[in-house]
Structure formats: structure tokens, C-alpha cells
Design a protein around this motif. Sequence first.
Motif, PDB file in Angstrom:
ATOM      1  N   GLU A 186       0.836  -1.198   0.000  1.00 38.00           N
ATOM      2  CA  GLU A 186       0.000   0.000   0.000  1.00 38.00           C
ATOM      3  C   GLU A 186       0.873   1.253   0.000  1.00 38.00           C
ATOM      4  N   ALA A 187       1.957   1.225   0.763  1.00 33.39           N
ATOM      5  CA  ALA A 187       2.854   2.380   0.808  1.00 33.39           C
ATOM      6  C   ALA A 187       3.474   2.650  -0.556  1.00 33.39           C
ATOM      7  N   ASP A 188       3.887   1.591  -1.275  1.00 34.60           N
ATOM      8  CA  ASP A 188       4.478   1.770  -2.605  1.00 34.60           C
ATOM      9  C   ASP A 188       3.474   2.394  -3.566  1.00 34.60           C
ATOM     10  N   LEU A 189       2.238   1.924  -3.516  1.00 30.77           N
ATOM     11  CA  LEU A 189       1.214   2.479  -4.409  1.00 30.77           C
ATOM     12  C   LEU A 189       0.962   3.950  -4.093  1.00 30.77           C
ATOM     13  N   LEU A 190       0.885   4.262  -2.810  1.00 36.12           N
ATOM     14  CA  LEU A 190       0.666   5.660  -2.439  1.00 36.12           C
ATOM     15  C   LEU A 190       1.851   6.531  -2.850  1.00 36.12           C
ATOM     16  N   ARG A 191       3.047   6.011  -2.664  1.00 33.22           N
ATOM     17  CA  ARG A 191       4.247   6.776  -3.021  1.00 33.22           C
ATOM     18  C   ARG A 191       4.275   7.055  -4.529  1.00 33.22           C
ATOM     19  N   PHE A 192       3.901   6.030  -5.317  1.00 31.87           N
ATOM     20  CA  PHE A 192       3.858   6.209  -6.775  1.00 31.87           C
ATOM     21  C   PHE A 192       2.821   7.266  -7.153  1.00 31.87           C
ATOM     22  N   GLY A 193       1.640   7.172  -6.546  1.00 29.52           N
ATOM     23  CA  GLY A 193       0.587   8.132  -6.870  1.00 29.52           C
ATOM     24  C   GLY A 193       0.959   9.543  -6.477  1.00 29.52           C
ATOM     25  N   LEU A 194       1.538   9.682  -5.285  1.00 28.56           N
ATOM     26  CA  LEU A 194       1.960  11.018  -4.847  1.00 28.56           C
ATOM     27  C   LEU A 194       3.048  11.573  -5.751  1.00 28.56           C
ATOM     28  N   GLY A 195       3.925  10.673  -6.274  1.00 23.06           N
ATOM     29  CA  GLY A 195       4.948  11.113  -7.221  1.00 23.06           C
ATOM     30  C   GLY A 195       4.330  11.657  -8.497  1.00 23.06           C
ATOM     31  N   LEU A 234       0.682   7.670   4.228  1.00 25.22           N
ATOM     32  CA  LEU A 234       2.020   7.184   3.921  1.00 25.22           C
ATOM     33  C   LEU A 234       2.952   7.373   5.123  1.00 25.22           C
ATOM     34  N   LEU A 235       2.786   8.493   5.818  1.00 21.07           N
ATOM     35  CA  LEU A 235       3.588   8.705   7.019  1.00 21.07           C
ATOM     36  C   LEU A 235       3.307   7.610   8.049  1.00 21.07           C
ATOM     37  N   GLU A 236       2.023   7.255   8.150  1.00 23.67           N
ATOM     38  CA  GLU A 236       1.643   6.192   9.080  1.00 23.67           C
ATOM     39  C   GLU A 236       2.238   4.848   8.656  1.00 23.67           C
ATOM     40  N   LEU A 237       2.137   4.547   7.355  1.00 28.72           N
ATOM     41  CA  LEU A 237       2.644   3.265   6.867  1.00 28.72           C
ATOM     42  C   LEU A 237       4.162   3.199   6.940  1.00 28.72           C
ATOM     43  N   ASP A 238       4.830   4.314   6.646  1.00 31.67           N
ATOM     44  CA  ASP A 238       6.289   4.318   6.705  1.00 31.67           C
ATOM     45  C   ASP A 238       6.794   4.161   8.133  1.00 31.67           C
ATOM     46  N   GLY A 239       5.908   4.459   9.106  1.00 27.96           N
ATOM     47  CA  GLY A 239       6.295   4.293  10.510  1.00 27.96           C
ATOM     48  C   GLY A 239       5.910   2.942  11.081  1.00 27.96           C
ATOM     49  N   THR A 240       5.646   1.932  10.233  1.00 25.91           N
ATOM     50  CA  THR A 240       5.210   0.616  10.707  1.00 25.91           C
ATOM     51  C   THR A 240       6.221  -0.008  11.661  1.00 25.91           C
ATOM     52  N   ASP A 241       7.498  -0.014  11.263  1.00 26.98           N
ATOM     53  CA  ASP A 241       8.514  -0.636  12.117  1.00 26.98           C
ATOM     54  C   ASP A 241       8.603   0.085  13.458  1.00 26.98           C
ATOM     55  N   GLU A 242       8.554   1.407  13.390  1.00 27.31           N
ATOM     56  CA  GLU A 242       8.600   2.178  14.638  1.00 27.31           C
ATOM     57  C   GLU A 242       7.360   1.893  15.487  1.00 27.31           C
ATOM     58  N   ARG A 243       6.194   1.783  14.810  1.00 24.68           N
ATOM     59  CA  ARG A 243       4.961   1.507  15.549  1.00 24.68           C
ATOM     60  C   ARG A 243       5.002   0.129  16.191  1.00 24.68           C
ATOM     61  N   ILE A 244       5.576  -0.846  15.496  1.00 20.46           N
ATOM     62  CA  ILE A 244       5.687  -2.194  16.072  1.00 20.46           C
ATOM     63  C   ILE A 244       6.530  -2.145  17.341  1.00 20.46           C
TER      64      ILE A 244
END
Length: 586
Positions: A189-198, A337-347
Motif C-alpha cells: 500500500e505504501a508503494d502504491l501511495l508513493r507512486f501516486g503522490l509522485g 504514507l507517514l503512518e505506513l512508513d512508521g510501521t517498524d517504529e509503531r511495532i
Amino acid sequence: MIEEIRISSLGVIDASTLELGPGLTVITGETGAGKTMIVTALGLLLGGRSDSGAVRVGARTARVEGVVATGDLPNLVTAVEEAGGEVEDQRVVLARNVSAEGRSRAFVGGAGVPVSALAAVAEPLVAVHGQSDQHRLLQPRAQRGALDRFGGKPLAALLESWTTLFDRLRAVETELEDVVTHARERAREADLLRFGLGEVEAVSPEPGEEEELGAEETRLGFADTLRTAAEHAREALSSEDGAPDALATTSAARTALEAVREHDPEAGALADRLADVTYLLSDVAADVAGYASRIDVDPARLAGVSERRAALTALTRKYGDTVEEVLAWAERSAARLLELDGTDERIEQLRGEQARLREQLAEAGEQLTAARRAAAERLAAEVTSELGLLAMPHARLGISVHQHESAAPAEGEPQPGAPLHVGDRWLRYARSGLDEVEMLLAANTGSEPRPLHKGASGGELSRVMLALEVALAGTSPVPTFVFDEVDAGVGGAAAVEVGRRLAQLARNAQVLVVTHLPQVAAYADRHVVVRKSQDGTITSSGLTLLDEAAREVELSRMMAGLAGSDTAVAHARELLEVAQPARALA
């Protein structure tokens, strides 16, 4: 307190009114007279299931009404008003109708309400105990609930602290499991959002840009046509090669009228108006000439505008119907995307919080267990003392507060629901705590304590339950207790003590008892008998409040089973004299 119960067309009862008051009220009568209909009526008022079979034969509807004095019960007043009912003179009427077809209607303070609303109002007012409640008492959950009630506010505070931590831990572990399980999906999901935002960032659309570009593209595409039209308009207004035009014609007309102005004022007025038209035509001709000079044929600009519009269209095809919607999508997606990119930190955050909560829960569980064990000792001692007064002098009630151990979880992070590490043990736990509570009864000297369902007869269970209610009376918020033949299996001296303890319970609460024992009935402050009559076609029962003389007769019937027995009457009189000092309202 319940002041009155009115019953009509319920079972064998045609129409009767049961007036109640403080203290102990007993209801007696021959077998089959309809004593249990009183309890059935109360059950309907408490929101219990209706049974069309309970409607009296030949009647269309059975109705039960209860008049309740609100007294010092502000929560009751609030509940009635929230249900839409009214409290008048500190009294509220609760009612329930059951039709012969099975339909049921409920009323609170004159307002029709769902049965569930009636139950919410009435259930906190009455605790009903019958033979079925003895079976309920055998359940560990009911035994734990009784112990927690006895523990009072200190134990309740510890239990609330435990449940708060438990619920938070469950929420954290659920989120952690979701985040870990769906990490791969979140990465996609993060990759798709990153592509769309690009894509959106590459185009950098502006609000309102699409409409402006559309207008410009149309203007550039028809530049030749627009310039030709403008030139023709300019020639028609003001010709440079001497051809007739609007400005020259208007000037000629003005000159003709100016020449005769002195002969007629109206001609002068028309000449003035033509002067205004001449000035206006001159301005318009200048504006048209300027417009024509500004129109350029710019193929490069037209191509650029068309390309820009195509880029905007590609965005609106994917991310929104308009540029504004595309920009809103980009804003939401950036936050996601900020939320998804913080997955490791959230875990890591969740795992840290999980560890802290499990430590806090273990500490809270130890405190709750200690409080329960202290309360168990006190409650066991009080109930054992009560049992001694209920003709069970050698009985001992024990209350076991124990936990279930479990194997340590596998290495790594604990999974949701994994055992809790408390001290040096791994223990199972639930929302109620770490503890299992079990009441054990040793009925005789030298006998080993056994669980109630194994170590107590029906009569002994009745007395254990009564002893528990007496011990819990000071902590129970329920103002009215109803006992439906809980003295079954009890007789002799034990029955006398049951009556005495019920009278003691009635000093602090309203108590209603359906009984077949004269020893219990003798302790009543109010004695109601259910009498059955038959006209040859149908059987009816009615309720009668007895005076002292009538009580002697009823008690003698209950003892001897014979009407008019002098010996039984004398025995009944003696029983009443013995019970008199212990009555709640004596």
C-alpha cells in the motif's frame, strides 16, 4: 421499596392486589393455590420472558402492575425519566401486559417502553432467589461475583484497575497482531501511495487550473477565426480605406441634426444622443482593434496547453473527478504514507507498551488476588457463623482463591492471550482477574471441604445461600429480596433459624418469601395467604392479608394439615410468641 403489586388474569389469579411494606412478608397457601404466580408476576415486572400460557383461561390479556416508592433512589428516578416515564409523589408504576397470542407490552411511569427498558429500570430493585438460583450459586462466576461484592469498594477499585489494564492490553495486542500480520500488505500500500503522490507532485496541479487551461486552449485553437472576426468588426465600425462604416454614418447623422438645432429643441436633443453614440462607437472600435492586435497564432503555446490538460486528465482519471479532489486525495495519502512508513517504529512502540502493560497487569493481579483472599477469609468466617445459627453448627464454609498455571510461552514476543508472568509462575488470566473462586463446604465435623455441588444437599444449599445473603446484605444495593421456597428440604430447628435469619435480613431490606414452612412464616411482619376457590367450571385464587387470629389458623393448617386442630392452633400460637421478639418490625 415495592408498595403494591396488582395482578389480573395471570394463571389462577383473576384479580388480586398484594400490599407490601417494609420488613418481612411471607406468602403461604396450599399446593397449587398459585403462590408461584406472585414470583411469576415479579419476573414479568423485571423484564423476564413472557409466556402466553400463563394468561388465565378465557382472558385476552394478563396484566401485572407494581407501585414502587423511589425513596432515596435517585438512580431509579433518572432511569424512569430517561425511559420517558414520570415519577409522581415519589412513586412510579411499572407494568407489563401479556396477551393470549403471546404479544407483550411494557410500561414505565405511564410510558410504553421496550421490555429491555423495563428490565433496565426494575432489575436493580429486586434480587430473586429460588431453586434455580441455588444452581446459579454452584457456578464459579457467581461465587466470584459474591466474593467481589463482599469485598466492597476497595476490592471494586482494584478490579476496575485490573479491567482497565486488561482492556488496554487487549487493544494493544490486537493492534500489534494486525500490524505484524499485515506488514507486507502495508508495504504494498505504501508503494502504491508513493507512486501516486509522485505522479501528482510531477504535475503539481493548482486549484481552478483546469478551467483556465480549457478556456485558453479554445482561444488558441480558434485564433485565426477570432482575429478575422475582430478585423471585420473593426472595418464595420471604423474603416481605414474610406468605405462606409458605423462611425462615419453616425457622425453624418449627428451633423445633419446639429444644423437644425436652433429651429427645434427636440432635434438638438437627438443630436446630443447621437454624440454619445459617436463617442461609444469610437471607444468600441478602439477596443476591437486592440483585441484583434492581441490575437496571435502560437502553435507552441497551444501544444503546451493541450499537453498540460492531458496531464491533469490523467490525474483526474486515477485520483478524483476534479483537480480539487486530486489534491484532497494527495493530502490524505501523504498522511497515510507517514503512518505506513512508521510501521517498524509503531511495532516497536506497541511491543514496548505490551511489555509495560503485562508487568502492570501482573502487579495489579497480585494486589487483586491478595484482596480477594482477605475478603474470602472474612466472608467464610461470617457465613460459617451464620450456618451455625441455621442449625448447621458443625458446618464450615471455605472459599478457595486459586490460579491456573500454564507453561511458559515460546521464546520471542508473547502472543495475544499468552499466560502472564506473575512472580515465578506463568498464570492464565481473564478480564475478571487471575483468580478462580470456589466455595467449599464441610457439612460435618471431620469431613473434608468439598465443592458445593458435591458436598451440599438441597436444604444445605438453601441455608448456605441464605447465610450468604445475610453476610452480603450490608454491601448489596438491592432494596428488595424475594425468596421462592428456598427453604425446601429444611425442617425442624433449622426451619426456625431460617425464619429468624430472614427476619434479620428484613431489618435492612424489604424481604418477600414464598414458603411452606410455618416456622418461617411465624417470623413475618406481614402474612399473606393465597386461597383457591372453584365454582365448578373454573378455579380462582385470591390474596388475603391475615390478622393475628387468622395467622394462628393458617400456621396450624401448615403444621397439621388439619383445619380446627386445637393442638395445632396452640402450637401455632406458641410459635408466634417465640418469633415475636425477632421480627424485623417488632
